[in-house]
Scaffold this active site. Sequence first.
Site, mmCIF file in Angstrom:
data_model
loop_
_atom_site.group_PDB
_atom_site.id
_atom_site.type_symbol
_atom_site.label_atom_id
_atom_site.label_comp_id
_atom_site.label_asym_id
_atom_site.label_seq_id
_atom_site.Cartn_x
_atom_site.Cartn_y
_atom_site.Cartn_z
ATOM 1 N N HIS A 185 0.810 -1.222 0.000
ATOM 2 C CA HIS A 185 0.000 0.000 0.000
ATOM 3 C C HIS A 185 0.844 1.273 0.000
ATOM 4 O O HIS A 185 0.342 2.338 -0.312
ATOM 5 C CB HIS A 185 -1.013 -0.017 1.156
ATOM 6 C CG HIS A 185 -0.433 0.271 2.503
ATOM 7 N ND1 HIS A 185 0.212 -0.671 3.247
ATOM 8 C CD2 HIS A 185 -0.396 1.404 3.228
ATOM 9 C CE1 HIS A 185 0.602 -0.134 4.389
ATOM 10 N NE2 HIS A 185 0.261 1.125 4.404
ATOM 11 N N HIS A 247 7.758 -2.429 1.937
ATOM 12 C CA HIS A 247 7.517 -0.980 1.823
ATOM 13 C C HIS A 247 8.812 -0.188 1.571
ATOM 14 O O HIS A 247 8.883 0.638 0.663
ATOM 15 C CB HIS A 247 6.869 -0.432 3.090
ATOM 16 C CG HIS A 247 5.556 -1.072 3.435
ATOM 17 N ND1 HIS A 247 4.670 -1.501 2.491
ATOM 18 C CD2 HIS A 247 4.970 -1.353 4.629
ATOM 19 C CE1 HIS A 247 3.595 -2.014 3.090
ATOM 20 N NE2 HIS A 247 3.767 -1.931 4.383
HETATM 21 C C1 BG6 Z 1 1.680 -2.510 7.338
HETATM 22 C C2 BG6 Z 1 2.459 -3.183 8.435
HETATM 23 O O1 BG6 Z 1 1.993 -3.093 6.102
HETATM 24 O O2 BG6 Z 1 2.016 -1.133 7.289
HETATM 25 C C3 BG6 Z 1 2.176 -2.507 9.767
HETATM 26 O O3 BG6 Z 1 2.098 -4.541 8.504
HETATM 27 C C4 BG6 Z 1 2.418 -1.016 9.672
HETATM 28 O O4 BG6 Z 1 2.985 -3.083 10.784
HETATM 29 C C5 BG6 Z 1 1.686 -0.423 8.472
HETATM 30 O O5 BG6 Z 1 1.956 -0.422 10.882
HETATM 31 C C6 BG6 Z 1 2.073 1.028 8.252
HETATM 32 O O6 BG6 Z 1 1.285 1.563 7.243
HETATM 33 P P1 BG6 Z 1 0.746 3.049 7.321
HETATM 34 O O7 BG6 Z 1 0.077 3.301 6.031
HETATM 35 O O8 BG6 Z 1 -0.195 3.120 8.491
HETATM 36 O O9 BG6 Z 1 1.952 3.900 7.542
#
Ligand code: BG6
Length: 496
Positions: A185, A247
Site C-alpha cells: 500500500h 515498503h
Molecule cells: C503494514 C504493516 O503493512 O504497514 C504494519 O504490517 C504497519 O505493521 C503499516 O503499521 C504502516 O502503514 P501506514 O500506512 O499506516 O503507515
Amino acid sequence: MEHAKKAPFGNQPCSFVIFGATGNLASNKLLPALFHLEAAGRLAENLTLIAFSRRDWTVDSWREHIRSVLGDKIGKKLDSPVFERFLARFRYQKGDLNEVESYHALATQLSPESACTRTVFYLAIKPADFAAVVQHLEAAGLNKPRGMSRVVIEKPFGEDIESAQTLNRLLHQHFDEEQIYRIDHFLGKETVQNLLVFRFANTLIEPLWNRNFIDHVQITVAESIGIEGRADYYDRAGALRDMLQNHLMQLLAVIAMDPPPALEADALRDEKVKVLRSIRPIIKRAVHAHAVRAQYVGGHVDGHAVAGYQQEKEVEKNSITETFVAAKFYIDNWRWGGVPFYLRTGKRLAQQSSLIAIRFKHPPQQLFRETPLERVAPNWVLLSIQPEKSMRMEIHVKQPGLDMDTRVMQMNASYLKTDEQALDAYETLLLDVIEGDRSLFIRFDEVEWAWQVIDPILKHWAVEREFIPTYPAGSWGPAEANRLFDNDDQTWRNEV
Ligand code: BG6
C-alpha cells in the site's frame, strides 16, 4: 495510473469478497476506502460486497459492525443516503478459511442474479492462511472461468525467498499473472506517486539525481504505534519482513529507478526490478556492518508510559523478534555506484513519520573558508510521506547583514493546497483493482529480488538468537544504528 483508462465500469467485477472482513486491515483501511469510493460514485451499481468471516453473524449484525467501525471516521455521513447505499451492497458469509464447504456457500452469494462472474477476492488475512484460501477457491471452482477474477494478496508475500516462490507457484496453478494483485500500500500513497512526477516531470531535478551530486539517501518509516494486538503475526515476521522487505524496498526502487519508457505497469516494474537486481549482495561476514536490529523496551510515547515488546499480549517470552531494523545498501550501477542508501523502520519510535531524505554532496570548492561560514552544510531534498505530505528543498541564502553568513531556507513544494485532502492509499489501490490497473502492484520478480537482497540478513539473524539490542519506546531507536554510516558527517535525519 495506466494511460488507457477503461470505459466507465466496463470490465469491472460485480462481486468483491473480503476474506478476514472483521480483522484490523478490513476495519482500518478497506471499509473506509470502499466507503469513500462509494461516496465518490466510483463503485458500479451492480457491485456486491461480501464480507467473509468466522464470526457467527447475520448480514444485519455485520452492517451494525460497519456502522461502529466507520463511526468516528465518517461522522455525519453515517446518516446519509450514500451510507445506506453502501450498507445495502453487503452480504455476509460466515465461514472457515480452512473448510471447502465455506467456499461452496460463498459461491452461492456471488452475484446470483446476474451472469457476471468477475469477482475480486481480497485476502485481508494472515500470510500463513494465503495458501489455504487459494487452494480452496480452486476446490470450490471459484477460479473459473480462468482469467476472469482478481486475487489481491497483502504483503509480506512469503516469509523468505523459498516460501515466496512456493506461494507464487501455487497461485499460478490456479490464476494467471494478470489476475494477481500483490499489494504494497505504500505505492498508493500520494507522495510516493508524486515522487515519479517530481523526478520525471521536472528537468531541474533529474540531472542531479545520481552519484555525482548525491552523497547518500535515507529512508525512514518511523511508527510510534506498537504491534496493536498482532503478536501472532508480528512475532514471526519482525520489522525486516513486515516493513523493510516490501515498503522500504519499494520506496528505494522508486527513488533509484531510471525513467520508464512509458507509464505502463510493466515498464514501471521493469525499471524497479533493475534497481533491485543491482543492489550489491551482502556477504555473510558483512551482515553486521550492513544491518542493525533492536527491540523496544518500556518507555514513553506522546507522554504516555508504554510497555516493552516482551510485555505485549501474546508475544513469546524472551522473543528476539526485531521491532526496529536499519540497513545499508549499495546499488551497483552507473547512476548510484558508491552512494549508500540507509533504510530504517521501527515500532514505538518517537514519532509517526515517514521521510525520504536525500543529502547532496558538499560543494567541490571551499569558497567560504575564510568567512565565519567555513564549511557550508550540504543541501537536502526532503520528501515527507506522512503525516505531512510535502517536498522540500533546503538551500543556503545569505543572511542580511555585514558578515558573510548564511541561513538555510526551505523551498516548499507541498502539493496539497490548504483545502485539499490527500487520498488514502487504499482508495487509490482498491479502485485500481476494480478497474484492472496493475501499475501500482508488485510483480513477482520484484518480490523475489527484494527477498534476495535481505536473505543474507534473515539467515544470519535466524542463527544468532541469543541477544538483541534494545531501545526505549519513544526514542529514535538504538545508538547502534549510527554505526552504519560511512562518514562522520552523516547522521540520521529525523525531522523535516
Ligand atoms: C503494514 C504493516 O503493512 O504497514 C504494519 O504490517 C504497519 O505493521 C503499516 O503499521 C504502516 O502503514 P501506514 O500506512 O499506516 O503507515
